[in-house]
Write a protein that holds these residues in place. Structure first.
Motif, PDB file in Angstrom:
ATOM      1  N   LEU A 529       0.729  -1.013  -0.306  1.00 51.76           N
ATOM      2  CA  LEU A 529       0.018   0.052   0.161  1.00 51.76           C
ATOM      3  C   LEU A 529       1.083   1.452   0.415  1.00 51.76           C
ATOM      4  CD1 LEU A 529      -2.723  -0.776   2.334  1.00 51.76           C
ATOM      5  CD2 LEU A 529      -3.208   0.003  -0.294  1.00 51.76           C
ATOM      6  N   ALA A 530       1.747   1.291   0.911  1.00 56.49           N
ATOM      7  CA  ALA A 530       3.358   2.548   0.720  1.00 56.49           C
ATOM      8  C   ALA A 530       3.477   2.599  -0.390  1.00 56.49           C
ATOM      9  CB  ALA A 530       4.048   2.525   2.045  1.00 56.49           C
ATOM     10  N   GLU A 531       3.505   1.687  -1.654  1.00 56.41           N
ATOM     11  CA  GLU A 531       4.401   1.913  -3.057  1.00 56.41           C
ATOM     12  C   GLU A 531       3.626   2.413  -3.506  1.00 56.41           C
ATOM     13  OE1 GLU A 531       7.787  -1.901  -2.709  1.00 56.41           O
ATOM     14  OE2 GLU A 531       5.911  -2.106  -3.707  1.00 56.41           O
ATOM     15  N   LEU A 532       1.824   2.167  -3.448  1.00 55.48           N
ATOM     16  CA  LEU A 532       0.832   2.871  -3.755  1.00 55.48           C
ATOM     17  C   LEU A 532       0.771   4.007  -4.243  1.00 55.48           C
ATOM     18  CD1 LEU A 532      -1.925   0.044  -4.148  1.00 55.48           C
ATOM     19  CD2 LEU A 532      -0.352   0.691  -5.999  1.00 55.48           C
ATOM     20  N   PHE A 533       0.874   4.448  -2.884  1.00 55.90           N
ATOM     21  CA  PHE A 533       1.105   6.297  -2.432  1.00 55.90           C
ATOM     22  C   PHE A 533       2.227   6.587  -2.748  1.00 55.90           C
ATOM     23  CE2 PHE A 533      -3.506   4.538  -1.767  1.00 55.90           C
ATOM     24  CZ  PHE A 533      -3.980   5.183  -1.864  1.00 55.90           C
ATOM     25  N   GLY A 534       3.293   6.648  -3.414  1.00 53.14           N
ATOM     26  CA  GLY A 534       4.670   6.980  -3.127  1.00 53.14           C
ATOM     27  C   GLY A 534       5.894   6.747  -2.656  1.00 53.14           C
ATOM     28  N   GLY A 535       5.342   5.505  -1.327  1.00 55.17           N
ATOM     29  CA  GLY A 535       6.070   5.506  -0.724  1.00 55.17           C
ATOM     30  C   GLY A 535       7.102   4.129  -0.390  1.00 55.17           C
ATOM     31  N   PRO A 555       2.833   7.605   3.716  1.00 59.26           N
ATOM     32  CA  PRO A 555       2.664   8.341   2.924  1.00 59.26           C
ATOM     33  C   PRO A 555       2.038   9.523   3.095  1.00 59.26           C
ATOM     34  CG  PRO A 555       3.189   6.946   1.533  1.00 59.26           C
ATOM     35  CD  PRO A 555       2.635   5.664   2.459  1.00 59.26           C
ATOM     36  N   ASP A 556       0.588   8.781   3.144  1.00 55.98           N
ATOM     37  CA  ASP A 556      -0.421   9.454   2.837  1.00 55.98           C
ATOM     38  C   ASP A 556      -1.629   8.648   3.520  1.00 55.98           C
ATOM     39  OD1 ASP A 556      -3.254   9.939   0.935  1.00 55.98           O
ATOM     40  OD2 ASP A 556      -1.642  11.427   0.288  1.00 55.98           O
ATOM     41  N   LEU A 557      -2.959  10.194   3.699  1.00 54.06           N
ATOM     42  CA  LEU A 557      -3.921   9.150   4.848  1.00 54.06           C
ATOM     43  C   LEU A 557      -4.266   8.646   3.858  1.00 54.06           C
ATOM     44  CD1 LEU A 557      -4.890  12.527   6.531  1.00 54.06           C
ATOM     45  CD2 LEU A 557      -3.371  10.541   7.061  1.00 54.06           C
ATOM     46  N   LEU A 558      -4.570   8.438   2.350  1.00 54.61           N
ATOM     47  CA  LEU A 558      -5.760   7.807   1.839  1.00 54.61           C
ATOM     48  C   LEU A 558      -5.771   5.837   2.277  1.00 54.61           C
ATOM     49  CD1 LEU A 558      -5.956   9.484  -1.291  1.00 54.61           C
ATOM     50  CD2 LEU A 558      -7.724   9.422   0.415  1.00 54.61           C
ATOM     51  N   PRO A 559      -4.166   5.155   2.045  1.00 52.83           N
ATOM     52  CA  PRO A 559      -4.435   3.895   2.643  1.00 52.83           C
ATOM     53  C   PRO A 559      -4.922   3.202   4.192  1.00 52.83           C
ATOM     54  CG  PRO A 559      -2.149   5.127   1.707  1.00 52.83           C
ATOM     55  CD  PRO A 559      -2.618   5.888   2.621  1.00 52.83           C
ATOM     56  N   GLY A 560      -4.853   4.142   5.092  1.00 57.22           N
ATOM     57  CA  GLY A 560      -5.357   4.115   6.333  1.00 57.22           C
ATOM     58  C   GLY A 560      -6.685   4.064   6.696  1.00 57.22           C
ATOM     59  N   LEU A 561      -7.384   5.506   5.091  1.00 56.61           N
ATOM     60  CA  LEU A 561      -8.822   5.662   4.883  1.00 56.61           C
ATOM     61  C   LEU A 561      -9.829   4.008   4.607  1.00 56.61           C
ATOM     62  CD1 LEU A 561      -9.152   8.959   4.846  1.00 56.61           C
ATOM     63  CD2 LEU A 561      -9.892   8.206   6.553  1.00 56.61           C
ATOM     64  N   TRP A 662      -2.473   7.836  -8.120  1.00 54.77           N
ATOM     65  CA  TRP A 662      -3.592   7.018  -6.829  1.00 54.77           C
ATOM     66  C   TRP A 662      -4.485   7.573  -7.203  1.00 54.77           C
ATOM     67  CZ3 TRP A 662       1.288   8.836  -5.107  1.00 54.77           C
ATOM     68  CH2 TRP A 662       0.357  10.328  -3.985  1.00 54.77           C
ATOM     69  N   TRP A 663      -4.780   8.180  -8.480  1.00 52.55           N
ATOM     70  CA  TRP A 663      -6.365   9.382  -8.125  1.00 52.55           C
ATOM     71  C   TRP A 663      -6.753   8.679 -10.196  1.00 52.55           C
ATOM     72  CZ3 TRP A 663      -8.545  11.146  -4.822  1.00 52.55           C
ATOM     73  CH2 TRP A 663      -8.101  11.856  -3.465  1.00 52.55           C
ATOM     74  N   HIS A 664      -7.570   8.835 -10.475  1.00 58.49           N
ATOM     75  CA  HIS A 664      -8.335   8.270 -12.178  1.00 58.49           C
ATOM     76  C   HIS A 664      -7.970   9.039 -12.643  1.00 58.49           C
ATOM     77  CE1 HIS A 664     -10.619   7.552 -15.117  1.00 58.49           C
ATOM     78  NE2 HIS A 664     -10.837   6.462 -14.789  1.00 58.49           N
ATOM     79  N   PRO A 665      -6.956   8.700 -13.754  1.00 63.38           N
ATOM     80  CA  PRO A 665      -6.106  10.308 -14.779  1.00 63.38           C
ATOM     81  C   PRO A 665      -7.067  11.242 -15.484  1.00 63.38           C
ATOM     82  CG  PRO A 665      -6.734   7.540 -15.571  1.00 63.38           C
ATOM     83  CD  PRO A 665      -6.863   7.870 -14.129  1.00 63.38           C
ATOM     84  N   PHE A 682      -8.577  16.172  -5.356  1.00 64.14           N
ATOM     85  CA  PHE A 682      -9.466  15.281  -4.953  1.00 64.14           C
ATOM     86  C   PHE A 682      -9.554  14.548  -6.478  1.00 64.14           C
ATOM     87  CE2 PHE A 682     -10.152  19.413  -7.046  1.00 64.14           C
ATOM     88  CZ  PHE A 682     -10.869  18.853  -8.284  1.00 64.14           C
ATOM     89  N   GLY A 683     -10.997  13.857  -6.353  1.00 69.24           N
ATOM     90  CA  GLY A 683     -11.406  13.414  -7.798  1.00 69.24           C
ATOM     91  C   GLY A 683     -11.856  11.640  -7.142  1.00 69.24           C
ATOM     92  N   GLU A 684     -12.243  10.467  -7.768  1.00 70.12           N
ATOM     93  CA  GLU A 684     -12.312   9.438  -8.510  1.00 70.12           C
ATOM     94  C   GLU A 684     -10.469   8.487  -8.153  1.00 70.12           C
ATOM     95  OE1 GLU A 684     -13.951   5.905 -10.090  1.00 70.12           O
ATOM     96  OE2 GLU A 684     -14.978   7.612 -11.037  1.00 70.12           O
ATOM     97  N   LEU A 685     -11.006   7.605  -6.940  1.00 70.65           N
ATOM     98  CA  LEU A 685      -9.515   7.201  -6.849  1.00 70.65           C
ATOM     99  C   LEU A 685      -9.542   5.812  -7.901  1.00 70.65           C
ATOM    100  CD1 LEU A 685      -7.625   6.932  -4.214  1.00 70.65           C
ATOM    101  CD2 LEU A 685     -10.321   8.028  -3.633  1.00 70.65           C
ATOM    102  N   ASN A 686      -7.824   5.632  -8.104  1.00 64.79           N
ATOM    103  CA  ASN A 686      -7.613   4.695  -9.047  1.00 64.79           C
ATOM    104  C   ASN A 686      -8.485   3.453  -8.960  1.00 64.79           C
ATOM    105  OD1 ASN A 686      -6.673   3.306 -11.369  1.00 64.79           O
ATOM    106  ND2 ASN A 686      -5.158   5.054 -11.528  1.00 64.79           N
ATOM    107  N   PRO A 687      -9.220   2.530 -10.283  1.00 67.51           N
ATOM    108  CA  PRO A 687      -9.550   1.420  -9.860  1.00 67.51           C
ATOM    109  C   PRO A 687      -8.653   0.364  -9.441  1.00 67.51           C
ATOM    110  CG  PRO A 687     -10.426   1.882 -11.955  1.00 67.51           C
ATOM    111  CD  PRO A 687      -9.695   2.897 -11.201  1.00 67.51           C
TER     112      PRO A 687
END
Length: 823
Positions: A529-535, A555-561, A662-665, A682-687
């Motif tokens: 998960l860390a690598e998916l968010f640039g960590g 590296p970001d709050l989104l993995p925990g959420l 990690w965001w939808h392009p 902001f936006g839609e998370l990448n599937p």
């Protein structure tokens, strides 16, 4: 740690009651977790005599007994009739009587007066199983003829000894022995600590078992090892007093030799071990294991030594896991005749590492890894030798020894006034000295200062604050009285929150008001998960993670959420909104972290309605009067703009492309100040990210970089003055033909720059694109229409002035985008 009151009184001369002892222990930091008082269950059972025992008129196996009972040892006897089915009931026997109203502990039955086969029964003659003394229930308890009538059964049999269990914190190894507990109580003033000195036992022969410590093990594993051989012992059953004490604290008596070592483990916090000397092959060697050696422990479990584990070996191989447990091959049995008694000091860290790796939890490990008293090593051997000789006989050898006892003497300097400064308690200096002396310290007054020599059994006392703590806890922190703090300055108190803290509070309140539920997740995530968010990477990897799923700093709050969202979906929740405010980490060094706010919208956009329903203000997300729709990018955009406004972000911030991977392009955006400063995404998370996090459906979200938002230059808390105009506003629509790749934000920005004083707002209200637009305007072209609102402040706009502004708007858009006015 368990002990009985009678065991405590072996070391403490006291008249204190059980309640006084337990209250004092808890008050001094040795929290009482439980008390087993036999009088609560067995206090009503008294010794009685069967005056007459006759056959039951209506039952062959029952007897009707006239029983002489007593309410106390000094009361007059009272005869009651009892129906009894015990085969050993007879006239003149002495037994144990339970009156009506007693709870029988072995059956959990409340005894009541009743008729049994037509004959009234007013009590019960008890068996051992009914009193939970043993499993014997073939007959009732039969006592000697000289048993004192009317005395409580537990007093007569010595079962009236309460058992106290305390919780011992890791910094108090001295309280893992009954004498250490007695020392604390004596310091509190609940009695006098009885003297206890070990008398040296003179050796009568040389030991056939030699001892040696490898030089590398002596430095960091086993500084000192004492032992002696005792020949000609008889390893029989322990005496009643020893078996009673061990049984009371939950230990099973095994044999005299084993029971003696268990006794000193709990009595003086001195674990010992006894080898069968006839089973040893040569002398004992203490060394670091090479790894791979195997041993069968006393409990028949097999263990394999790892490297850097301490082992005790003879010529044939390992015979003990040092400081943890002995080996079965050299253990004592009833046939043991010659024994070797060991008393050693082991390094706490070495024992803790080995015990954790081998997953062995023993009383010896529990004590050695917390720090046994090094200076008591030899004294413990002498005391155990004396008890072996008293209980088992035998001939002791001279003591064999290797190593050197580590230096534990240390003196700490303090001043009597320090107690008041640190704790806020006014304790007279003589009382401070008395407390320290009672705890085993050796205080000495020198030039107005107090020099306290720390006893060897207190490895936790390392500084002045520890000395103050000892004085305060014995004097009782319950005496501490709250005192109001003096005001630093008069007048209105200045704000205590920093601007960053005020901003963080505003962000939390705004997100909650928007219908989000706050989460507090771990600051650690797994590598994937860390690598998916640039960590990921070594700089943010933990050396000792809680689990494999928490190996890296987030590296970001989104993995925990996302993990929280997956858990909620797994439990049937479909529509919800989550947010968190917390630190994220760009590296592993100090300062390489920043504050972030993030949120997720999962499922339907009706989560605000759901919050209204929770507050009792309206229908939930599924209702016949409300239409359910999925959350989209505009919901996330509206929420992030509201949070940015609450955080004080400049109104000049604009939306642009370029969100992270990690965001939808095509369904995401970045809000920033120019091309380099990013305030939020902001936006839609990448599937792809959602599949990895096991989150189902489409998820919208946002991330706000709170540290990137500049603070306002003015620190005033007052609002800006309202700027309004009583002049008529003018609105004009413009449609531009531009390239298909031109963004609407570029046109809005260019139009707004045409006249910043008159132009109040610019909004896009129409887009005409696609094949039909290209057929009409040319290949690669589209049409965008904007509404411009002009607001004058000095005079009404004339037609000529309006046309002039319109021309400047057209020219500005044409220059910025290459577009032309649609006609």
């Amino acid at each position: 740690m368990k002990f009985t009151i009678s065991w405590l009184k072996v070391h403490l001369e006291t008249d204190a009651s059980l309640d006084e002892i337990t209250e004092a222990l808890t008050d001094m930091g040795l929290e009482v977790e439980g008390v087993e008082d036999p009088s609560e269950d067995l206090g009503e059972f008294r010794i009685c005599r069967v005056v007459e025992c006759a056959e039951h008129p209506n039952a062959d196996r029952l007897r009707v007994c006239r029983v002489e009972t007593y309410s106390s040892a000094a009361s007059d006897p009272v005869e009651v009739q009892v129906v009894c089915g015990a085969p050993n009931a007879r006239t003149g026997m002495i037994g144990v009587f339970a009156p009506v109203g007693t709870l029988i502990p072995g059956t959990q039955i409340d005894l009541r007066a009743s008729e049994i086969r037509g004959v009234e029964s007013n009590g019960m003659l008890c068996s051992e199983r009914e009193l939970m003394v043993s499993n014997e229930h073939d007959g009732i308890i039969e006592l000697p003829d000289d048993a004192p009538l009317g005395e409580r059964y537990i007093d007569y049999t010595g079962r009236n000894d309460p058992v106290v269990e305390i919780a011992v914190t890791p910094n108090r190894p001295d309280a893992l022995g009954v004498r250490g507990i007695a020392r604390d109580l004596a310091a509190r003033g609940l009695g006098r600590l009885k003297p206890a000195h070990a008398q040296a036992v003179e050796g009568r022969c040389e030991s056939t078992v030699s001892v040696s410590i490898d030089s590398n093990a002596r430095e960091s594993g086993c500084p000192a090892f004492y032992g002696r051989e005792i020949r000609g012992v008889e390893n029989g059953t322990s005496p009643e007093w020893l078996r009673t004490r061990l049984n009371a604290i939950g230990l099973r008596p095994i044999s005299a030799l084993v029971d003696i070592t268990n006794f000193f483990t709990y009595d003086r916090n001195r674990p010992l071990h006894v080898f069968d000397a006839d089973k040893l092959k040569g002398g004992l060697r203490i060394h670091w294991a090479s790894g791979g050696e195997k041993i069968v422990a006393l409990d028949d479990s097999e263990h394999e030594f790892g490297p850097n584990m301490l082992a005790i070996s003879d010529d044939a191989g390992p015979v003990s896991i040092a400081g943890i447990t002995g080996g079965k091959t050299t253990g004592c049995t009833r046939e043991t005749v010659n024994v070797f008694l060991e008393s050693a000091y082991w390094d706490p860290l070495a024992i803790a590492r080995a015990g954790r790796r081998l997953k062995i939890n023993s009383d010896a490990r529990y004590r050695f890894e917390r720090g046994a008293d090094p200076q008591f090593t030899l004294e413990g051997l002498e005391l155990a030798t004396r008890m072996v000789l008293d209980l088992c006989g035998g001939e002791p050898s001279d003591i064999v020894f290797d190593g050197s006892m580590p230096e534990s003497d240390r003196t700490i300097e303090t001043v009597p006034e320090r107690v008041a400064n640190l704790i806020g308690m006014d304790i007279p200096e003589p009382e401070q000295v008395r407390i320290l002396e009672a705890l085993g310290f050796q205080p000495k007054k020198v030039a107005g200062k107090l020099l306290a020599k720390v006893p060897s059994w207190r490895p936790d006392v390392a500084g002045e604050a520890d000395i103050v703590e000892e004085i305060a806890r014995v004097a009782s922190l319950s005496r501490l009285e709250g005192q109001p703090l003096s005001r630093v300055a008069t007048g209105v108190t200045k704000p205590v929150l920093t601007p960053a803290q005020t901003r963080e509070r505003a962000v939390r309140r705004t997100a909650a008001s928007l219908g989000y539920n706050e989460c507090v997740t771990y600051s650690f995530v797994d590598l994937s998960l860390a690598e998916l968010f640039g960590g990921g990477g070594d700089s943010r990897q933990l050396q000792n993670p809680i689990s494999s799923g928490m190996s890296h700093m987030r590296p970001d709050l989104l993995p925990g959420l996302l993990q929280a969202a997956a858990r909620n979906q797994a439990r049937g929740f479909e529509d919800f909104a989550l947010f968190e405010v917390g630190p994220v980490f760009s590296g592993g060094r100090p300062g390489e972290q920043s504050l972030q706010a993030a949120g997720l919208l999962v499922g339907g956009a009706g989560r605000r309605h759901h919050r209204r329903q929770l507050l009792g203000a309206g229908p939930g997300p599924r209702h016949h009067r409300s239409e359910r729709r999925a959350a989209d990018i505009f919901d996330a955009k509206a929420d992030v703009e509201a949070i940015l406004a609450a955080a004080g972000a400049p109104k000049s911030a604009l939306v642009r492309r370029g969100a992270a991977s990690w965001w939808h392009p095509g369904r995401s955006g970045v809000i920033g100040l120019g091309p380099k400063i990013s305030l939020a995404s902001f936006g839609e998370l990448n599937p792809r990210v959602l599949r990895k996090a096991d989150v189902k459906g489409t998820v919208m979200g946002f991330t706000v970089h709170l540290d990137s938002i500049p603070f306002a230059r003015s620190r005033s808390t007052a609002r800006d003055a309202l700027v309004s105009s009583d002049l008529q506003s003018v609105e004009r629509d413009f449609a531009f033909i531009v390239g298909a790749k031109v963004e609407a934000a570029d046109i809005v920005r260019a139009a707004s720059a045409a006249d910043r004083k008159l132009i109040d707002s610019v909004e896009v209200f129409d887009e005409f694109s696609g094949a039909e637009a290209e057929a009409r305007f040319g290949k690669g072209m589209k049409s965008l229409a904007i509404n411009v609102r002009l607001q004058p402040f000095e005079r009404n706009l004339t037609e000529e002035a309006t046309e002039a502004v319109g021309k400047r708007i057209v020219d500005s858009v044409a220059k910025a985008t290459g577009g032309r006015l649609r006609t």
